[in-house]
Design a protein around this motif. Structure first.
Motif, PDB file in Angstrom:
ATOM      1  N   LEU A 125      42.858  26.020  29.900  1.00 34.83           N
ATOM      2  CA  LEU A 125      42.142  25.302  28.841  1.00 34.83           C
ATOM      3  C   LEU A 125      41.978  23.830  29.201  1.00 34.83           C
ATOM      4  CD1 LEU A 125      43.448  26.552  25.371  1.00 34.83           C
ATOM      5  CD2 LEU A 125      41.072  26.392  26.104  1.00 34.83           C
ATOM      6  N   LEU A 126      43.032  23.232  29.717  1.00 33.52           N
ATOM      7  CA  LEU A 126      42.995  21.825  30.095  1.00 33.52           C
ATOM      8  C   LEU A 126      41.963  21.601  31.199  1.00 33.52           C
ATOM      9  CD1 LEU A 126      44.245  18.998  29.771  1.00 33.52           C
ATOM     10  CD2 LEU A 126      45.952  19.656  31.488  1.00 33.52           C
ATOM     11  N   ALA A 127      41.965  22.468  32.208  1.00 35.04           N
ATOM     12  CA  ALA A 127      41.001  22.346  33.296  1.00 35.04           C
ATOM     13  C   ALA A 127      39.577  22.539  32.784  1.00 35.04           C
ATOM     14  CB  ALA A 127      41.319  23.367  34.384  1.00 35.04           C
ATOM     15  N   THR A 128      39.400  23.452  31.830  1.00 40.97           N
ATOM     16  CA  THR A 128      38.072  23.680  31.257  1.00 40.97           C
ATOM     17  C   THR A 128      37.598  22.457  30.487  1.00 40.97           C
ATOM     18  OG1 THR A 128      38.588  26.039  31.048  1.00 40.97           O
ATOM     19  CG2 THR A 128      36.681  25.231  29.831  1.00 40.97           C
ATOM     20  N   ALA A 129      38.531  21.776  29.805  1.00 40.37           N
ATOM     21  CA  ALA A 129      38.179  20.569  29.062  1.00 40.37           C
ATOM     22  C   ALA A 129      37.626  19.493  29.994  1.00 40.37           C
ATOM     23  CB  ALA A 129      39.408  20.048  28.320  1.00 40.37           C
ATOM     24  N   PHE A 130      38.137  19.445  31.210  1.00 39.16           N
ATOM     25  CA  PHE A 130      37.690  18.435  32.167  1.00 39.16           C
ATOM     26  C   PHE A 130      36.464  18.876  32.959  1.00 39.16           C
ATOM     27  CE2 PHE A 130      41.958  16.666  31.572  1.00 39.16           C
ATOM     28  CZ  PHE A 130      41.685  15.311  31.573  1.00 39.16           C
ATOM     29  N   TYR A 131      36.430  20.148  33.340  1.00 41.45           N
ATOM     30  CA  TYR A 131      35.416  20.588  34.309  1.00 41.45           C
ATOM     31  C   TYR A 131      34.463  21.653  33.787  1.00 41.45           C
ATOM     32  CZ  TYR A 131      38.725  18.156  37.310  1.00 41.45           C
ATOM     33  OH  TYR A 131      39.556  17.202  37.856  1.00 41.45           O
ATOM     34  N   GLY A 132      34.707  22.158  32.572  1.00 45.95           N
ATOM     35  CA  GLY A 132      33.827  23.171  32.019  1.00 45.95           C
ATOM     36  C   GLY A 132      33.992  24.526  32.685  1.00 45.95           C
ATOM     37  N   ASP A 133      33.167  25.507  32.266  1.00 43.32           N
ATOM     38  CA  ASP A 133      33.111  26.845  32.851  1.00 43.32           C
ATOM     39  C   ASP A 133      34.461  27.557  32.764  1.00 43.32           C
ATOM     40  OD1 ASP A 133      32.457  29.144  34.196  1.00 43.32           O
ATOM     41  OD2 ASP A 133      31.518  28.141  35.894  1.00 43.32           O
ATOM     42  N   PHE A 134      34.791  27.994  31.556  1.00 42.62           N
ATOM     43  CA  PHE A 134      36.074  28.656  31.312  1.00 42.62           C
ATOM     44  C   PHE A 134      36.350  29.820  32.264  1.00 42.62           C
ATOM     45  CE2 PHE A 134      38.339  32.028  28.845  1.00 42.62           C
ATOM     46  CZ  PHE A 134      39.595  31.427  28.827  1.00 42.62           C
ATOM     47  N   PRO A 135      35.403  30.770  32.466  1.00 42.98           N
ATOM     48  CA  PRO A 135      35.699  31.880  33.388  1.00 42.98           C
ATOM     49  C   PRO A 135      36.027  31.396  34.798  1.00 42.98           C
ATOM     50  CG  PRO A 135      33.788  32.400  32.052  1.00 42.98           C
ATOM     51  CD  PRO A 135      34.091  30.950  31.817  1.00 42.98           C
ATOM     52  N   GLU A 136      35.329  30.372  35.268  1.00 39.42           N
ATOM     53  CA  GLU A 136      35.593  29.856  36.609  1.00 39.42           C
ATOM     54  C   GLU A 136      36.967  29.193  36.692  1.00 39.42           C
ATOM     55  OE1 GLU A 136      35.239  28.459  40.608  1.00 39.42           O
ATOM     56  OE2 GLU A 136      34.746  30.236  39.437  1.00 39.42           O
ATOM     57  N   GLN A 137      37.405  28.536  35.624  1.00 39.74           N
ATOM     58  CA  GLN A 137      38.738  27.925  35.635  1.00 39.74           C
ATOM     59  C   GLN A 137      39.825  28.992  35.637  1.00 39.74           C
ATOM     60  OE1 GLN A 137      38.947  24.888  36.429  1.00 39.74           O
ATOM     61  NE2 GLN A 137      36.744  24.548  36.125  1.00 39.74           N
ATOM     62  N   VAL A 138      39.564  30.130  35.007  1.00 41.52           N
ATOM     63  CA  VAL A 138      40.499  31.259  35.090  1.00 41.52           C
ATOM     64  C   VAL A 138      40.628  31.708  36.544  1.00 41.52           C
ATOM     65  CG1 VAL A 138      40.938  33.660  34.417  1.00 41.52           C
ATOM     66  CG2 VAL A 138      40.005  32.048  32.737  1.00 41.52           C
ATOM     67  N   ARG A 139      39.487  31.870  37.196  1.00 42.15           N
ATOM     68  CA  ARG A 139      39.478  32.329  38.580  1.00 42.15           C
ATOM     69  C   ARG A 139      40.172  31.333  39.512  1.00 42.15           C
ATOM     70  NH1 ARG A 139      37.516  31.905  43.297  1.00 42.15           N
ATOM     71  NH2 ARG A 139      36.552  29.914  42.758  1.00 42.15           N
ATOM     72  N   LEU A 140      39.895  30.042  39.342  1.00 42.50           N
ATOM     73  CA  LEU A 140      40.518  29.024  40.185  1.00 42.50           C
ATOM     74  C   LEU A 140      42.021  28.982  39.994  1.00 42.50           C
ATOM     75  CD1 LEU A 140      38.018  26.020  39.948  1.00 42.50           C
ATOM     76  CD2 LEU A 140      38.688  27.265  42.010  1.00 42.50           C
ATOM     77  N   TRP A 141      42.461  29.096  38.723  1.00 43.81           N
ATOM     78  CA  TRP A 141      43.909  29.121  38.462  1.00 43.81           C
ATOM     79  C   TRP A 141      44.564  30.272  39.221  1.00 43.81           C
ATOM     80  CZ3 TRP A 141      46.409  33.356  36.564  1.00 43.81           C
ATOM     81  CH2 TRP A 141      47.790  33.206  36.401  1.00 43.81           C
ATOM     82  N   SER A 142      43.959  31.447  39.137  1.00 47.55           N
ATOM     83  CA  SER A 142      44.536  32.617  39.804  1.00 47.55           C
ATOM     84  C   SER A 142      44.581  32.424  41.307  1.00 47.55           C
ATOM     85  CB  SER A 142      43.714  33.867  39.465  1.00 47.55           C
ATOM     86  OG  SER A 142      44.199  34.995  40.157  1.00 47.55           O
TER      87      SER A 142
END
Length: 294
Positions: free
Chosen positions: A257-274
């Motif tokens: 959620l924090l990464a999405t707040a900064f960079y947008g694209d929630f699905p992509e932030q899920v993928r990057l985290w993984s």
């Protein structure tokens, strides 16, 4: 006599199929070291024709195993359409084990084998977010279904159902602690380190952004991601305890959620985290040991 394992799959598992040339983040261009299992290496050593010769020229060997010689971070057998030439010419049976299995996983917890596909794959994230409501798991027998709560019960864990619903931690103090944890993980690349530094520098502005996101992202999506991370982490519960695994899953979604707040694209932030955390077992173990106090 040992009790046979019961294999569980997320309900979307049967619909998973590699996006191949349509994948934006193809696993064939990630500059990973791809080991070639012994049986497939033997197949390649005996393969005739121009492709067989090209394969042997692209194989390297260290003290333990053969591996692919990646070209500029890409698999040498990826064509211009993003498709595998080995599959096109010889079929999927000619793939090495890693290429054939990725991003599928099979881990054990109690008398269960927990199967699924990793969140580092964009197709997995798409399928996970297509469905509504909590996760449902199926077995090899279609009529048998299970929820995460029933799985935990079968494993002998007591978990209040409210703890299986994601609830965000929104405060500057929480985000500073979260980022301090993630800063100590092994970075997958320089971009990840730069991203963490940027978030840390501007963390004071994060809470308002996250509050706004929570009005845009369905709470069911957050819970499904949380439950799926928890599901995959259950293999670690015997070592670190279920509370640590649940805290790890919750902290993971807070970070996404924090990464999405900064960079947008929630699905992509899920993928990057993984890609950064979930696919580096040392990172997972480090975070779990920290959360369990070990």
């Amino acid at each position: 006599m040992s009790t046979p394992l019961i294999t569980l799959y997320p309900s979307f598992y049967s619909r998973f199929a590699c996006k191949a040339g349509d994948c934006v983040h193809s696993c064939c261009v990630q500059d990973w070291e791809i080991d070639i299992d012994d049986d497939t290496a033997a197949l390649y050593q005996s393969m005739d024709g121009p492709l067989g010769e090209e394969i042997r020229q692209s194989m390297r060997k260290n003290e333990e195993t053969y591996y692919w010689d990646m070209k500029d971070g890409k698999c040498p057998f990826l064509n211009k359409q993003g498709l595998c030439r080995i599959v096109l010419e010889k079929g999927e049976g000619a793939l090495c084990d890693i290429c054939a299995m990725h991003p599928r996983f099979f881990v054990c917890a109690g008398n269960f084998e927990l199967a699924g596909t990793g969140l580092c794959c964009e197709k997995t994230v798409e399928l996970l977010l297509e469905e509504k409501g909590p996760l449902v798991f199926v077995t090899d027998y279609p009529e048998e279904k299970a929820s995460l709560a029933s799985l935990l019960h079968a494993l002998g864990y007591k978990a209040d159902k409210k703890n299986l619903i994601f609830s965000p931690s929104i405060s500057t103090i929480c985000y500073e602690q979260l980022l301090s944890h993630y800063e100590k993980t092994e970075p997958i690349n320089a971009a990840w380190t730069t991203s963490l530094l940027h978030m840390k520098t501007h963390v004071q502005k994060a809470a308002d952004r996250v509050h706004q996101l929570l009005e845009e992202i369905p709470s069911s999506h957050l819970t499904r991601i949380y439950q799926y991370i928890l599901y995959r982490g259950l293999e670690k519960a015997e070592t670190y305890g279920l509370p640590a695994v649940m805290a790890y899953a919750r902290e993971s979604v807070d970070f996404i959620l924090l990464a999405t707040a900064f960079y947008g694209d929630f699905p992509e932030q899920v993928r990057l985290w993984s890609e950064q955390i979930e696919y580096d077992t040392e990172n997972v173990d480090w975070l779990l040991s920290l959360l369990s106090g070990q």
